[in-house]
Design a protein around this motif. Structure first.
Motif, PDB file in Angstrom:
ATOM      1  N   ASN A 708       0.749  -1.173  -0.073  1.00  0.00           N
ATOM      2  CA  ASN A 708      -0.143  -0.076   0.013  1.00  0.00           C
ATOM      3  C   ASN A 708       0.696   1.429  -0.031  1.00  0.00           C
ATOM      4  O   ASN A 708       0.439   2.176   0.624  1.00  0.00           O
ATOM      5  CB  ASN A 708      -0.834  -0.044   1.092  1.00  0.00           C
ATOM      6  N   ASP A 719       9.201  -1.218   4.812  1.00  0.00           N
ATOM      7  CA  ASP A 719       8.162  -2.658   4.941  1.00  0.00           C
ATOM      8  C   ASP A 719       9.076  -3.675   4.519  1.00  0.00           C
ATOM      9  O   ASP A 719       9.378  -4.670   5.065  1.00  0.00           O
ATOM     10  CB  ASP A 719       7.101  -2.329   3.856  1.00  0.00           C
ATOM     11  N   HIS A 783       5.000   7.630   2.494  1.00  0.00           N
ATOM     12  CA  HIS A 783       4.878   6.547   1.940  1.00  0.00           C
ATOM     13  C   HIS A 783       4.508   6.306   0.624  1.00  0.00           C
ATOM     14  O   HIS A 783       4.751   5.610  -0.149  1.00  0.00           O
ATOM     15  CB  HIS A 783       3.848   5.858   2.705  1.00  0.00           C
ATOM     16  N   HIS A 848       3.849  -5.278   7.449  1.00  0.00           N
ATOM     17  CA  HIS A 848       3.264  -4.516   7.697  1.00  0.00           C
ATOM     18  C   HIS A 848       1.519  -4.924   8.439  1.00  0.00           C
ATOM     19  O   HIS A 848       1.184  -5.863   7.735  1.00  0.00           O
ATOM     20  CB  HIS A 848       2.983  -3.509   6.643  1.00  0.00           C
ATOM     21  N   GLU A 850      -2.310  -3.371   8.969  1.00  0.00           N
ATOM     22  CA  GLU A 850      -3.168  -2.331   8.985  1.00  0.00           C
ATOM     23  C   GLU A 850      -4.428  -2.328   9.986  1.00  0.00           C
ATOM     24  O   GLU A 850      -4.979  -3.379  10.105  1.00  0.00           O
ATOM     25  CB  GLU A 850      -3.796  -2.075   7.678  1.00  0.00           C
ATOM     26  N   GLY A 853      -7.398   1.403   9.288  1.00  0.00           N
ATOM     27  CA  GLY A 853      -6.798   2.427   8.382  1.00  0.00           C
ATOM     28  C   GLY A 853      -5.592   2.949   8.454  1.00  0.00           C
ATOM     29  O   GLY A 853      -4.913   3.548   7.603  1.00  0.00           O
ATOM     30  N   LEU A 854      -4.845   2.710   9.690  1.00  0.00           N
ATOM     31  CA  LEU A 854      -3.488   3.074   9.956  1.00  0.00           C
ATOM     32  C   LEU A 854      -2.472   1.789   9.754  1.00  0.00           C
ATOM     33  O   LEU A 854      -2.672   0.688  10.486  1.00  0.00           O
ATOM     34  CB  LEU A 854      -3.484   3.678  11.170  1.00  0.00           C
ATOM     35  N   SER A 855      -1.613   1.920   9.075  1.00  0.00           N
ATOM     36  CA  SER A 855      -0.421   0.968   8.922  1.00  0.00           C
ATOM     37  C   SER A 855       0.452   1.074  10.067  1.00  0.00           C
ATOM     38  O   SER A 855       0.846   2.202  10.650  1.00  0.00           O
ATOM     39  CB  SER A 855       0.270   1.331   7.556  1.00  0.00           C
ATOM     40  N   SER A 856       1.053  -0.136  10.222  1.00  0.00           N
ATOM     41  CA  SER A 856       2.068  -0.197  11.297  1.00  0.00           C
ATOM     42  C   SER A 856       3.336   0.307  10.760  1.00  0.00           C
ATOM     43  O   SER A 856       4.286   0.628  11.473  1.00  0.00           O
ATOM     44  CB  SER A 856       2.241  -1.712  11.697  1.00  0.00           C
TER      45      SER A 856
END
Lengths: 896, 133
Positions: A708, A719, A783, A848, A850, A853-856
């Motif tokens: 993403n 990532d 990102h 990663h 999610e 909606g927030l990615s690690s």
């Protein structure tokens, strides 16, 4: 003795005689086993199965004979040692190593796998080294130990190579297999090398010419050790190996020549040198050498009955030489000297030792009634059958004669005649030192009278190394003629030698020039040359000057790379691609080149820093016009912060820049130009090779669907290759931690604070917040668009730096809320936590995840941001604390 | 156009090596910096630079355009720049501390843990082997 005493260990109350139970019980077990189970015994267990190396053992009659010698004489040596060493401090070490040695010997004579055999072989060399060097306070003992180790270890390496070759040719690791498969590889061209290598090993171990010299020197070991290792067992290991391999190579001319040649030279030369010695123990050592030479010679004979002669002589020598060593030890112990000049008439004070000496001496001299005679008799027969070259025969006559004379010296000369006055009143040695030589000597004689037990064992042992052996007239039915031919003439010479011993000795002793030509002299030369060479080349390489080290390292690197270029064809790429933005590259490249050339000539540190900064900014422009905005931004911010930090550091260099001595410059210039040329050639070649875009295109096509993220560079960092990044930010943080103790070594440089611009001071705090906001924005957009944690962090560093420079570091710290090092650690912690998320969901560490909606990876990138921010502000603050804002620094910082 | 890059890198390597070989400690550290920059560019050339298009996937597309710059060397170089910078900072502090402590900026005089000057006097001293024996 009680068990309680034993627990006390190697104290004075521990009676070491108890240790003789170890070899004795093994000996008894062997006898019982021999009666119960038919030979050969075999046992094998996989060891290194991938290489097919096994813990394989095989005991045939020859091994059995060796085992009985090892354990039987071992028992006697342990009893003897417990008496001989009773007042020696540190004797527990001797016994400990002796037990290890015994185990190694047992292993060596039973091992069937060549690697296993080699391991035990080397172990005997090491234990021998430890025992010879036992008296480590004496430099003689140390030198002898080292000599024994070097010679036998060098041989060991050769042996390993030889055994590997043999195994490769025979296709098996098994010793018996190598012998059995011998006919299949007789025509292999490697055979000669293998034989020479194996023989070097055997010759060093059994002290054959030209490697014989270590053995007499090894006499600095305590007497029980000499009796055990250096006459009865260890030095027989080379003989054992040669006898083992003899059935395979018996017919080879090379094998015969080497064995007969080395054996004959050793036997005769050692016999002559024995006449030169005055030390009883060294006389015995020389005669041991002579006997080993005879054994080697016998093995080399292409005769079927030689096998039996080898076995018989090997057994006899062990049984008479060990007690003679013990006798020498007793004399030394009682009188305090081993010089035969002073020793006479000792039978009056040492009657039992005298008895042992006479019995063993009889056996050694080969006179009737002693087992030694039987052996000599068989040898005589063996010699006749093989039609030995006459000169060797005459040589052996001399060897026999010297052996007899030595026996006479050891048994008659020192014990008969008038007793010297200073020896009157001495007492016979302890019973533990008298019984073992007496028993061994009696055994030697005994077997002559009752050969029924030992004969079959000797014969089957002989058959295992020489399958066609037959029982020659072994004991009683020898012919008078044989006896006479073998011993009669020798005896006459021996009598002459014995009577004229002192005169011969004086004549030989005056011929000191002999020493300069022996192999021992070359050993010394090699050793001193080695030391000198090592010293010279260490001095050269390790001059103690850091700049020289660097010069050497870089020269070596350049030499290696040009060696590679020399051997590889140089390719030139085609440059037909000149896109529109080439002018930008030209400008950037021009800036960099100017910076690089100017930097070399600058002496002023600040100016130098500017020039280096120019190179950095130039490369940032290059990146910008090469589709790498991330790199460009990173390089820009890094250069900015570098200038801040370096400019802060410069005032701490209080000394004027060092100016080079001009004559040294050409070499450095040459190296620099060569390095540049090498880089040019390397990169040209690189460009000529078509690029492999597999990895790059994988990242290009998987970045969005899998991670993403649209900014592929950032996706790779946070990532796909996040683990690398975690390591890298850790390095960044650790560099600060490593530098922390160094800050205190920089002496403080507190000048009065220069007043900065009021306008800038007013703007500093708002500017700080603006820059920090921008940094966070760069982080967040990273990102999908150029940006990310690294760039954001560096921008934040710049923000904090301007605050610290315009006010002071304390002020800036307040706005950071957390200590820089803690901030860096928090960043690493955050990155780790972000990694944990993937671990919990089962995706894997640092994959990663999610959540809402927030990615690690955002958390991860925040960790990168904080680490960079914390680490580099740490440098800035710590440096600024050391001095208060020198004017030039604030100006440089203000510009950033 | 890579020719420009390659030439510039080679000049930088020469300059960096010459600075590195200097006995003046600050020059040495600056040589490290120049060499670091050159090394980054060497890695960067591995991606055959020539495209102006950043390695960013455009809106509406799933993959990187084929004419975009190679992202892999960029990722490598980005972290290398930051690590190289950390190393440089550390080296600067170290050099300053050593110069302070040794009261000299000549690298050749930094020999606290090295055998002392005169090579001839050294050979008279016992070698390692002799000390052991």
């Amino acid at each position: 003795m009680s068990n309680q005493q034993a627990i006390k260990g190697p104290g004075s109350s521990f009676n070491y005689i108890a240790l003789s139970l170890i070899p004795f019980s093994l000996f008894v077990a062997l006898i019982v086993g021999l009666v119960q189970f038919p030979l050969p015994w075999q046992w094998s267990q996989p060891w290194v199965s991938s290489l097919d190396i096994a813990l394989a053992f095989r005991v045939d009659a020859f091994s059995m004979l060796m085992l009985m010698l090892i354990t039987g004489i071992g028992t006697m040596v342990f009893i003897y040692g417990s008496g001989y060493l009773s007042h020696t401090p540190g004797k527990h070490r001797i016994f400990f190593v002796l037990i290890i040695f015994m185990m190694a010997m047992i292993g060596a004579v039973t091992a069937d796998d060549v690697i296993l055999f080699f391991v035990f072989w080397e172990l005997t060399s090491i234990t021998s080294f430890l025992l010879v060097g036992f008296n480590h306070a004496s430099s003689d003992a140390r030198d002898s130990a080292r000599q024994a180790l070097f010679v036998t270890m060098a041989g060991g390496i050769a042996l390993l190579a030889g055994l590997l070759l043999l195994s490769d040719m025979a296709g098996t690791w098994s010793l018996s297999g190598i012998v059995a498969a011998a006919p299949t590889y007789m025509d292999d061209p490697r055979l000669s090398y293998a034989i020479i290598l194996v023989l070097i090993g055997a010759f060093t171990k059994s002290a054959q010419f030209p490697f014989h010299f270590w053995l007499p020197n090894a006499m600095s070991a305590p007497t029980p050790v000499s009796a055990y290792l250096h006459s009865a067992t260890m030095v027989k290991l080379g003989i054992y190996l040669m006898a083992r391999l003899d059935p395979a190579f018996n017919e080879l001319l090379l094998w015969e020549l080497l064995l007969i040649g080395a054996g004959a030279i050793t036997a005769v030369w050692a016999a002559v040198l024995a006449l030169r010695e005055r030390d009883l123990k060294r006389i015995l050592a020389r005669s041991t050498l002579s006997a080993l030479g005879t054994l080697t010679l016998l093995i080399g004979l292409p005769s079927s009955s030689a096998g039996l002669a080898v076995i018989a002589f090997l057994f006899a020598h062990a049984v008479y030489k060990a007690p003679l060593f013990m006798v020498a030890g007793n004399i030394d112990h009682v009188t305090g000297t081993r010089q035969i000049d002073h020793l006479m008439g000792l039978r009056r004070v040492m009657p039992w030792t005298a008895a042992a000496a006479i019995l063993a001496g009889l056996s050694m001299a080969g006179l009737p009634m002693a087992f030694g005679f039987v052996a000599k008799d068989i040898m005589a027969v063996a010699k006749e059958q093989s039609e030995l070259v006459e000169i060797v025969g005459y040589g052996l006559l001399l060897v026999n004669a010297v052996a007899m004379a030595v026996a006479a010296v050891a048994a008659i000369r020192v014990f008969w005649g008038p007793l010297e006055k200073s020896f009157v009143g001495l007492r016979e040695a302890n019973w533990r030192m008298v019984i073992p030589p007496l028993m061994l000597a009696i055994i030697g004689v005994e077997f002559e009278l009752f050969p029924d037990f030992i004969d079959p064992l000797l014969l089957s042992a002989a058959q295992s190394i020489s399958p066609s052996s037959q029982l020659v007239e072994i004991s009683t039915s020898y012919s008078f003629q044989n006896m006479f031919s073998a011993t009669g003439i020798s005896a006459l010479i021996a009598i002459f030698l014995f009577l004229a011993w002192d005169r011969i000795h004086d004549r030989l002793a005056s011929m000191r020039w002999l020493d300069n030509f022996g192999p021992e002299a070359s050993y010394e030369v090699v050793l001193t040359t080695l030391k000198k060479t090592a010293s010279i080349h260490t001095r050269f390489l390790q001059s103690g000057r850091l700049d020289k080290y660097l010069l050497l390292t870089i020269s070596a690197l350049i030499a290696m790379s040009f060696y590679v270029f020399w051997n590889a064809p140089i390719q030139m790429p085609a440059f037909n691609h000149w896109p529109m933005h080439s002018w930008a590259w030209l400008v950037a490249g021009g800036l960099m080149s100017i910076g690089a050339v100017v930097a070399v000539f600058l002496q002023n540190r600040l100016a130098l820093l500017m020039a280096v900064g120019l190179i950095g900014y130039g490369s940032a422009i290059l990146f910008l016009f090469a589709g790498a905005p991330d790199l460009a931004f990173t390089q820009f911010t890094v250069e900015t912060v570098l200038v801040v930090i370096a400019a802060t550091v410069i005032p701490f260099f209080k000394h004027a820049p060092y100016r080079e001595t001009p004559w040294k410059q050409p070499l450095k210039l040459l190296l620099a130009l060569l390095a540049g040329a090498g880089t040019f050639i390397l990169l040209m070649n690189l460009q000529a090779i078509p690029e492999n875009r597999d990895l790059a295109s994988w990242f290009a096509s998987n970045s969005l669907p899998q991670a993403n993220g649209r900014n592929v560079v950032n996706v790779i960092i946070v990532d796909f290759r996040a683990l690398d990044t975690l390591g890298e930010i850790a390095v960044v943080a650790f560099s600060l931690l490593a530098a922390k103790p160094l800050f205190t070594h920089i002496s403080a440089n507190r000048s009065e604070a220069a007043s900065g611009s009021v306008l800038l001071e007013k703007l500093a705090v708002p500017l700080y917040w603006m820059m920090l906001t921008a940094a966070l924005w760069i982080l967040l957009r990273g990102h999908n668009e150029p940006g990310g944690g690294f760039i954001g962090g560096l921008v934040a560093v710049a923000a904090s730096s301007q605050l610290a420079i315009l006010y002071n570091s304390r002020f800036a710290r307040k706005y950071q809320y957390l200590m820089p090092s803690k901030l860096a650690m928090l960043g690493i912690g955050m990155a780790m936590v972000a990694g944990m998320a993937g671990l919990i969901t089962g995706e894997g560490f640092l994959r990663h995840v999610e959540i809402a909606g927030l990615s690690s990876v955002l958390l991860f990138d925040l960790g990168v941001f904080l680490t960079v921010w914390g680490s580099f502000t740490g440098y800035v603050y710590s440096l600024l604390e050391r001095h208060e804002l020198p004017l030039e620094t604030s100006e440089q910082g203000g510009m950033s | 156009m890579s020719l420009i890059l390659i030439t510039v890198i080679s000049i930088c390597v020469s300059s960096g090596i010459l600075l590195l070989l200097s006995r003046e400690v600050f020059k040495m550290i600056m040589g490290l910096a120049v060499l670091g920059t050159a090394a980054n560019l060497v890695v960067f050339t591995g991606g055959r630079p020539g495209s102006l298009v950043p390695a960013v996937i455009e809106q509406g597309s799933q993959t990187l355009m084929t004419n975009a710059a190679s992202p892999l060397p960029q990722a490598l170089v980005l972290t290398a720049i930051v690590i190289g910078f950390a190393l440089l900072c550390f080296a600067l502090i170290l050099a300053a501390a050593v110069a302070n402590q040794q009261d000299n900026s000549d690298v050749a005089s930094y020999r606290e843990n090295e055998p002392s000057g005169n090579a001839k006097a050294q050979s008279d001293k016992p070698s390692v082997m002799e000390i052991e024996s």
